[in-house]
Design an enzyme around this catalytic site. Sequence first.
Site, PDB file in Angstrom:
ATOM      1  CG  PHE A 134      -1.936   1.292   1.142  1.00 36.70           C
ATOM      2  CD1 PHE A 134      -3.352   1.123   0.400  1.00 36.70           C
ATOM      3  CD2 PHE A 134      -1.615   2.398   1.744  1.00 36.70           C
ATOM      4  CE1 PHE A 134      -3.947   2.044   0.162  1.00 36.70           C
ATOM      5  CE2 PHE A 134      -2.585   3.433   1.717  1.00 36.70           C
ATOM      6  CZ  PHE A 134      -3.823   3.243   0.953  1.00 36.70           C
ATOM      7  CG  ASP A 219       5.616   3.575   1.666  1.00 39.22           C
ATOM      8  OD1 ASP A 219       5.603   4.020   2.725  1.00 39.22           O
ATOM      9  OD2 ASP A 219       4.950   3.273   0.992  1.00 39.22           O
ATOM     10  CE  LYS A 248      -0.113   5.120   7.807  1.00 41.08           C
ATOM     11  NZ  LYS A 248      -1.456   5.446   7.711  1.00 41.08           N
TER      12      LYS A 248
HETATM   13  N1  PLP Z   1       2.614   4.294   2.526  1.00 42.50           N
HETATM   14  C1  PLP Z   1       2.183   3.322   3.577  1.00 42.50           C
HETATM   15  C2  PLP Z   1       3.285   2.227   3.705  1.00 42.50           C
HETATM   16  C3  PLP Z   1       1.149   3.374   4.107  1.00 42.50           C
HETATM   17  O1  PLP Z   1       0.586   2.588   5.181  1.00 42.50           O
HETATM   18  C4  PLP Z   1       0.374   4.455   3.890  1.00 42.50           C
HETATM   19  C5  PLP Z   1      -0.931   4.648   4.465  1.00 42.50           C
HETATM   20  O2  PLP Z   1      -1.677   3.880   5.093  1.00 42.50           O
HETATM   21  C6  PLP Z   1       0.597   5.513   3.093  1.00 42.50           C
HETATM   22  C7  PLP Z   1       1.675   5.109   2.266  1.00 42.50           C
HETATM   23  C8  PLP Z   1      -0.450   6.637   2.444  1.00 42.50           C
HETATM   24  O3  PLP Z   1      -0.209   7.510   3.442  1.00 42.50           O
HETATM   25  P1  PLP Z   1      -1.374   8.685   3.427  1.00 42.50           P
HETATM   26  O4  PLP Z   1      -2.633   8.007   3.958  1.00 42.50           O
HETATM   27  O5  PLP Z   1      -0.958   9.681   4.834  1.00 42.50           O
HETATM   28  O6  PLP Z   1      -1.498   9.302   2.312  1.00 42.50           O
END
Ligand code: PLP
Length: 393
Positions: A134, A219, A248
């Site tokens: 994700f 990520d 986050k």
């Molecule tokens: N990358 C990862 C690993 C995530 O867990 C998330 C959100 O859950 C995101 C990116 C996306 O972040 P945002 O919701 O702040 O756009």
Amino acid sequence: MAEPLSIIEATDRYTARNYARYPVAFVSGRGSRLFDEKGRAYLDFFSGLAVSSLGHGHTGLARAIAEQAATLIHTSNLYYNEPAARLAERLVRRTFADRVFFCNSGTEANEAAIKMARRSDPRRHEIVSAYRSFHGRTLGALAATGQPDLQEGFGPMPGGFVHVPYDDVDATRAAVGNRTAAVLVEPIIGEGGVLVPAAGYLAALRKLCDEAGALLIFDEVQTGVGRTGTLYMYEQLGVTPDILTTAKGLGGGFPIGAVLATEKAAAAFVPGSHGSTFGANPLACAAASAVLDALDAGVLENAKRSGEHLGKRLEALAKKHACIVEARGHGLLRGIELDRPTRPLVENALERGLIANATAGNVIRIIPPLVIQTAEIDEGIDILDRVIGEAST
Ligand code: PLP
């Protein structure tokens, strides 16, 4: 005059229907507890999706935000500002990175990382990422996200995104070539079910990228900012990416995202190539600095200690209940996979005063604030124990 609608009624009546909310409205919080409109307390095993790193009502964070708000909230990136300068300096000193790009969320951080990787070498445009990953909801990050059901109805996806099974070095090797701009990977897959890869997987990706001349992007939107016991998880792996995305927990609940990059990768961005109106705003940067202050002042230590305790308690739980397929994760990013859908169990836990998360259909994800105490972990695990026990009878 008509009676005003309740919080839940007004939300359901006036906001887009894209969230399947639980029927609770929280109005305040303190530490690892949230309180609803009636004053009922809930123990937080979720931290607003791995965001409220310092828990709720943290005095240092609240003060930093209030003071900065009263001083200067926003100026734009046409000018310099001190909180952004200090935060960038601090992140660079604490990590592998030479340069930082600030934005407002995880998906924006990944968009920026993808753009940075593509612009690094005009002959390369492909981004290789994993199934079940994700990376966010904006179109570039969504195209990288390895969950076709999340892309449904939004096509066509931008081109140049290739997916391979997670934790599969051979499949990644087959996909990486002279068109690959970057391999984008979560050190632990979070939303996709808390999947921990085999030891050596990320080191193998590093080697693959080096051999192919591609960049490696971690990520760490979910694994970062202390969640796995160190500021960023790569520190524990002995593997350094070229680019790392973070968001986050970085602002402790205040929206901020960032791309950390080596000098070489960051060279792709020149004046005008990318930007963000709100990115690097003084308020968000002051909040993030307050979070880093608290991490240094003991929260990181606590996260490590509590994370280990949580791991032990979950292992014992998995031994006790036959319906638990596996307990896995690292630090304060944990998942329990069950042999059944977990949303009903999470609803039951909520009724008993515990906030947990159902993800990937059959996984209960546990991502508490980093300030959670071991006694609070015990309290929450006891609730989960009862909920899982009842579900299995
Ligand atoms: N990358 C990862 C690993 C995530 O867990 C998330 C959100 O859950 C995101 C990116 C996306 O972040 P945002 O919701 O702040 O756009």
